[in-house]
Motif scaffolding. Structure first.
Motif, short mmCIF file in Angstrom:
data_model
loop_
_atom_site.label_atom_id
_atom_site.label_comp_id
_atom_site.label_asym_id
_atom_site.label_seq_id
_atom_site.Cartn_x
_atom_site.Cartn_y
_atom_site.Cartn_z
N GLN A 15 -7.54 6.28 -4.66
CA GLN A 15 -8.98 5.97 -4.73
C GLN A 15 -9.36 5.80 -5.97
O GLN A 15 -10.16 4.88 -6.53
N GLN A 16 -8.95 6.38 -6.97
CA GLN A 16 -9.18 6.19 -8.57
C GLN A 16 -8.80 4.80 -8.67
O GLN A 16 -9.68 4.16 -9.66
N GLU B 276 0.70 -1.25 -0.14
CA GLU B 276 0.11 -0.05 -0.07
C GLU B 276 0.78 1.19 0.02
O GLU B 276 0.60 2.52 -0.64
N ASP C 140 -4.23 10.80 -2.16
CA ASP C 140 -5.23 9.84 -1.74
C ASP C 140 -6.31 10.01 -3.00
O ASP C 140 -6.64 8.87 -2.95
N GLN C 141 -6.54 10.89 -3.46
CA GLN C 141 -7.64 10.75 -4.84
C GLN C 141 -7.10 9.84 -5.74
O GLN C 141 -7.85 9.00 -6.37
N ARG D 22 -8.69 2.00 -7.03
CA ARG D 22 -9.49 1.14 -6.15
C ARG D 22 -10.88 1.32 -7.02
O ARG D 22 -11.54 0.43 -7.12
N GLU D 23 -11.40 2.37 -7.55
CA GLU D 23 -12.83 2.60 -8.10
C GLU D 23 -12.58 1.67 -9.47
O GLU D 23 -13.65 1.26 -9.77
N ARG E 225 1.28 4.35 -3.16
CA ARG E 225 0.97 5.62 -2.95
C ARG E 225 2.14 6.20 -3.61
O ARG E 225 2.05 7.31 -3.91
N PRO F 166 -6.16 -0.95 1.84
CA PRO F 166 -7.45 -1.14 1.14
C PRO F 166 -7.51 -1.46 -0.35
O PRO F 166 -8.51 -1.84 -0.78
N THR F 167 -6.11 -1.45 -0.78
CA THR F 167 -6.06 -1.70 -2.18
C THR F 167 -5.95 -3.24 -2.42
O THR F 167 -6.43 -3.81 -3.13
#
Length: 512
Positions: free
Chosen positions: A295-296, A268, A291-292, A298-299, A272, A409-410
């Protein structure tokens, strides 16, 4: 080189194969390694019944980039009069006067040391090439040695493309069945070697190889899982340890949960780092903050869980495959990040999965026609699950995966569920789970501060437990393993030890 494979990710593990074309520039005058003093309780004689193996004659032949040979070891060291296993060994002779052999192992488990040694010009410096014969032995079950095969190419494809992070009871049930299938397939193959691929047996094989090349001690450059072979050898043969470099340390005493948690959290961190680097490039498909951007990604993976991208010839990029591919290209930032960035851009902005699938195929030795060029996946499980079986219940694994999905989270969910592959493994093996302090000659432990596959804290712990090790830390290094990876300080320090025996046990050397 082959990196340690994180358990999990679409129910198969990662095999990062890369030969890095980096040359060092240190300069030393080589002196032959001296045999260490005999340790208490250690005898130079061989175990009863093994004399025939230690005394066998080997026939070296030219095999292009090296001299090659084969030799035999017992299938079962508890029954040396029984069946035998044939191992393949390569040797790249020194350019100058040899001071001995330097055995090398790139990791895995499942990586070919036989081929790794043949790349000697790229895996060690010119100074090492001048003074050492570089030797590689394919471990039992791997590469050019007697091999195993549990899964067909189609079965491997199905396993790695499966959903490794279940969101429903049905997905969870499928995942549990898939994980159990691996051990069952190995058992059904009927190959007795599968039950005898533990690191203890590999280390015993290495001592026979040492004797056959005529060296009184074992000099070793072990990377990633190769360090587990090294520390196991130290426990079994402390009086035969010469100059040993353990780069990217995998502790032999950790369980699957401990290994997986540390890897998930470190990957993780590397994700980053990739996102931050990507955001500075013109061709990055990500936007906003780190962070964004994370998250992209992961989406993007979550969308693939519902709607996989379809590439040429109808091959789908699933969530499991994409996660596997992304994680696979966090090992060596200098080489991996540009490739990963371009492939993600094609997939995320153009809906084209081809480049991401191609990158993954390169890392797992999958040919364009769907064939797997080696058995590294089968060998990985046979070794890992023998050494570190999973005894926890499915409920405990589920809880573990849920916790990891929060802290990492990933990758956490997939990696956490992935430990199921070693649950109820059909075989058991002798294993070494302790490190005896100050038992051998001094050794060198090497790490990059931000190593995702073998976290730096493992190297620190092992160095402390050994008691007689110098720890060399590449501060700020984002890389799996450190020797010849970009820090001249690390490379020079390792070379000085291998060539001159220069070492400061119990200290830490900080490198940039």
């Amino acid at each position: 080189m082959t990196g340690l494979r994180p358990i999990g990710i679409g129910n198969l593990a990662l095999g990062a194969l890369a030969v890095l074309l980096i040359a060092g520039c240190s300069s030393t005058n080589a002196t032959a390694p001296s045999p260490p003093p005999q340790q208490p309780g250690q005898s130079a004689s061989t175990q009863a019944g093994l004399e025939v193996f230690y005394g066998q004659q080997v026939d070296w032949r030219n095999c292009g980039d090296a001299d090659c040979t084969t030799f035999e070891v017992p299938l079962d060291y508890q029954d040396p009069q029984g069946d035998r296993v044939t191992l393949s060994m390569s040797k790249v002779r020194s350019r100058g006067e040899s001071i001995g052999s330097l055995f090398v192992n790139p990791g895995g488990p499942g990586g070919s040391a036989f081929e790794y040694a043949k790349a000697a010009d790229y895996i060690v410096t010119d100074q090492i090439r001048e003074s050492f014969d570089v030797v590689g032995v394919d471990p039992r079950g791997v590469g050019f040695s007697d091999t195993i095969r549990c899964l067909t190419d189609e079965q491997i494809d199905a396993l790695i493309s499966a959903d490794g992070s279940p969101d429903t009871e049905l997905e969870e049930s499928r995942l549990i069945l898939d994980a159990g299938f691996i051990g069952q397939a190995c058992e059904n193959s009927g190959n007795p070697l599968i039950a005898h691929m533990s690191t203890v047996e590999v280390a015993r094989d290495m001592d026979i190889a040492r004797a056959l090349v005529g060296d009184p001690v074992m000099n070793l450059l072990g990377k990633s899982y190769g360090t587990a072979i090294g520390t196991t050898y130290m426990e079994l043969f402390p009086g035969r340890v010469g100059r040993m470099v353990l780069d990217g340390v995998l502790p032999i005493y950790l369980n699957q949960f401990e290994v997986t948690q540390a890897q998930a959290e470190e990957f993780e961190v590397l994700l980053r780092y990739f996102v931050a680097d990507c955001l500075e490039q013109n061709d990055c498909p990500l936007t906003g903050s780190v962070d964004q951007g994370a998250q992209q990604i992961r989406e993007f993976l979550l969308k693939l869980d519902v709607n996989p991208l379809v590439g040429d010839q109808g091959r789908e990029l699933t969530e499991g495959l994409a996660t596997f591919a992304i994680l696979s290209y966090l090992y060596f930032p200098q080489y991996d990040f540009p490739n990963l960035r371009a492939a993600l851009s094609s997939a995320m902005t153009q809906g084209d999965p081809g480049e991401l699938l191609k990158l993954l195929d390169q890392r797992i030795s999958r040919e364009p026609d769907g064939r797997y060029a080696d058995n590294s996946s089968d060998a990985f499980y046979a070794v890992s699950c023998l050494d570190v079986p999973v005894t926890q219940s499915i409920d405990q694994v589920r809880e573990f995966a849920e916790q990891l999905a929060i802290s990492a989270p990933t990758f956490g969910g997939s990696l956490g569920w992935g430990v199921l592959a070693c649950k109820d493994w059909p075989y058991s093996a002798q294993k070494v789970i302790t490190i005896t302090p100050n038992a051998s000659a001094p050794v060198m432990v090497v790490t990059a501060e931000n190593d995702p596959a073998t976290p730096a804290k493992w190297a620190t712990d092992v160095a402390v437990k050994l008691g007689n090790a110098e720890l060399v830390n590449w501060e700020g290094g984002y890389n799996h393993t450190a020797y010849l990876e970009g820090s001249d300080c690390v490379t020079d320090r390792v070379d000085a030890y291998l060539l001159e025996g220069t070492i400061s046990p119990g200290t830490t050397t900080a490198c940039n």
